[in-house]
Design a protein around this motif. Sequence first.
Motif, PDB file in Angstrom:
ATOM      1  N   LEU A 117       0.857  -1.184   0.000  1.00 51.95           N
ATOM      2  CA  LEU A 117       0.000   0.000   0.000  1.00 51.95           C
ATOM      3  C   LEU A 117       0.891   1.231   0.000  1.00 51.95           C
ATOM      4  CD1 LEU A 117      -2.670   1.621   0.444  1.00 51.95           C
ATOM      5  CD2 LEU A 117      -2.340   1.231   2.909  1.00 51.95           C
ATOM      6  N   ASP A 118       0.638   2.133  -0.946  1.00 51.32           N
ATOM      7  CA  ASP A 118       1.300   3.439  -0.962  1.00 51.32           C
ATOM      8  C   ASP A 118       0.340   4.430  -0.324  1.00 51.32           C
ATOM      9  OD1 ASP A 118       2.664   5.779  -1.443  1.00 51.32           O
ATOM     10  OD2 ASP A 118       2.961   5.435  -3.582  1.00 51.32           O
ATOM     11  N   PHE A 119       0.619   4.787   0.942  1.00 50.66           N
ATOM     12  CA  PHE A 119      -0.258   5.656   1.725  1.00 50.66           C
ATOM     13  C   PHE A 119       0.190   7.100   1.526  1.00 50.66           C
ATOM     14  CE2 PHE A 119      -1.728   8.012   5.331  1.00 50.66           C
ATOM     15  CZ  PHE A 119      -2.915   7.422   5.736  1.00 50.66           C
ATOM     16  N   GLY A 120      -0.745   7.943   1.031  1.00 49.62           N
ATOM     17  CA  GLY A 120      -0.389   9.329   0.765  1.00 49.62           C
ATOM     18  C   GLY A 120       0.372   9.459  -0.536  1.00 49.62           C
ATOM     19  N   CYS A 121      -0.077   8.743  -1.554  1.00 49.99           N
ATOM     20  CA  CYS A 121       0.679   8.629  -2.808  1.00 49.99           C
ATOM     21  C   CYS A 121       0.686   9.906  -3.629  1.00 49.99           C
ATOM     22  CB  CYS A 121       0.119   7.488  -3.645  1.00 49.99           C
ATOM     23  SG  CYS A 121      -1.644   7.686  -4.035  1.00 49.99           S
ATOM     24  N   GLY A 122      -0.240  10.847  -3.357  1.00 51.71           N
ATOM     25  CA  GLY A 122      -0.293  12.076  -4.132  1.00 51.71           C
ATOM     26  C   GLY A 122      -0.902  11.846  -5.504  1.00 51.71           C
ATOM     27  N   PRO A 123      -0.937  12.884  -6.336  1.00 49.96           N
ATOM     28  CA  PRO A 123      -1.557  12.754  -7.656  1.00 49.96           C
ATOM     29  C   PRO A 123      -0.738  11.921  -8.635  1.00 49.96           C
ATOM     30  CG  PRO A 123      -0.588  14.922  -7.402  1.00 49.96           C
ATOM     31  CD  PRO A 123      -0.485  14.260  -6.062  1.00 49.96           C
ATOM     32  N   GLY A 124       0.569  11.775  -8.385  1.00 51.55           N
ATOM     33  CA  GLY A 124       1.434  10.976  -9.253  1.00 51.55           C
ATOM     34  C   GLY A 124       2.119   9.896  -8.444  1.00 51.55           C
ATOM     35  N   PRO A 125       1.530   8.711  -8.326  1.00 51.48           N
ATOM     36  CA  PRO A 125       2.065   7.664  -7.441  1.00 51.48           C
ATOM     37  C   PRO A 125       3.321   7.000  -7.992  1.00 51.48           C
ATOM     38  CG  PRO A 125       0.130   6.854  -8.600  1.00 51.48           C
ATOM     39  CD  PRO A 125       0.246   8.310  -8.952  1.00 51.48           C
ATOM     40  N   ALA A 126       4.415   7.733  -7.945  1.00 43.84           N
ATOM     41  CA  ALA A 126       5.664   7.243  -8.522  1.00 43.84           C
ATOM     42  C   ALA A 126       6.191   6.011  -7.797  1.00 43.84           C
ATOM     43  CB  ALA A 126       6.715   8.353  -8.507  1.00 43.84           C
TER      44      ALA A 126
END
Length: 248
Positions: A117-126
């Motif tokens: 899980l990428d928590f707080g990935c933002g608009p561009g989940p790099a």
Amino acid sequence: MSSSPIAPESPAQALPESDHQCPLCATHGSQPVLHLVQRRKPCPRTGQRPPADERDYLRCGECHLLYLAPSQRLDARAEQDIYDQHENDPADPRYRTFLSRLFTPMCERLAAGASGLDFGCGPGPALARMFEEVGHPMALHDLYYHPNPAALARQHDFIVSTEVIEHLYAPGDVFRQWLGCLKPGGLLGIMTQPAADDLDALKRWHYLRDPTHVCLFSPTTFAWLARTHGLAFEQVASDSVIFRVPMS
């Protein structure tokens, strides 16, 4: 309008009693340690100088968290206006190199095919894309850009959160939420700039120029979290830590 560097000023007025309760460990009695004033440059069109932005930071005596007085936080709209200015392009090689300070040591510790899980990935989940490129399926959650409550209702092999924890109003609650979303033996990787103990260094610290940075962590704070929750803990880079939850 751009801002000039932060300069120390005289102590602030008395803070509300509620500001002295630590947002991480809920201990009462945090003490103000830093009053900063961010002076704004004059508007090029009108020549008028906006009011200075004054902020007070307290230090918790229990967990050593440095945090912005809660009474001085921005509202949600003002926060998102700042987040919308961030430019984190998943294809930018420099941004990928930056994220590799956490990505590489995480990959070294993950089993093949582990899902995260990428928590707080933002608009561009790099970071999520980087993990998927090497065979790790990823879920996304971001309060503003990828709200996904379903991802928080199931368990994952690992969770990563880069440049997020410093923005959280209730980091203790979120940390416990992360632990509840991890399988036995799971990994939690966090990236954030460490807060120095030295006040003169803090006065020069670029991280404090961002008013959305409300909770600042030091290695001492992360060590406290590890002890409190019974976790193994590794500092894998100057700005990156990995926790491992017990197998049972």
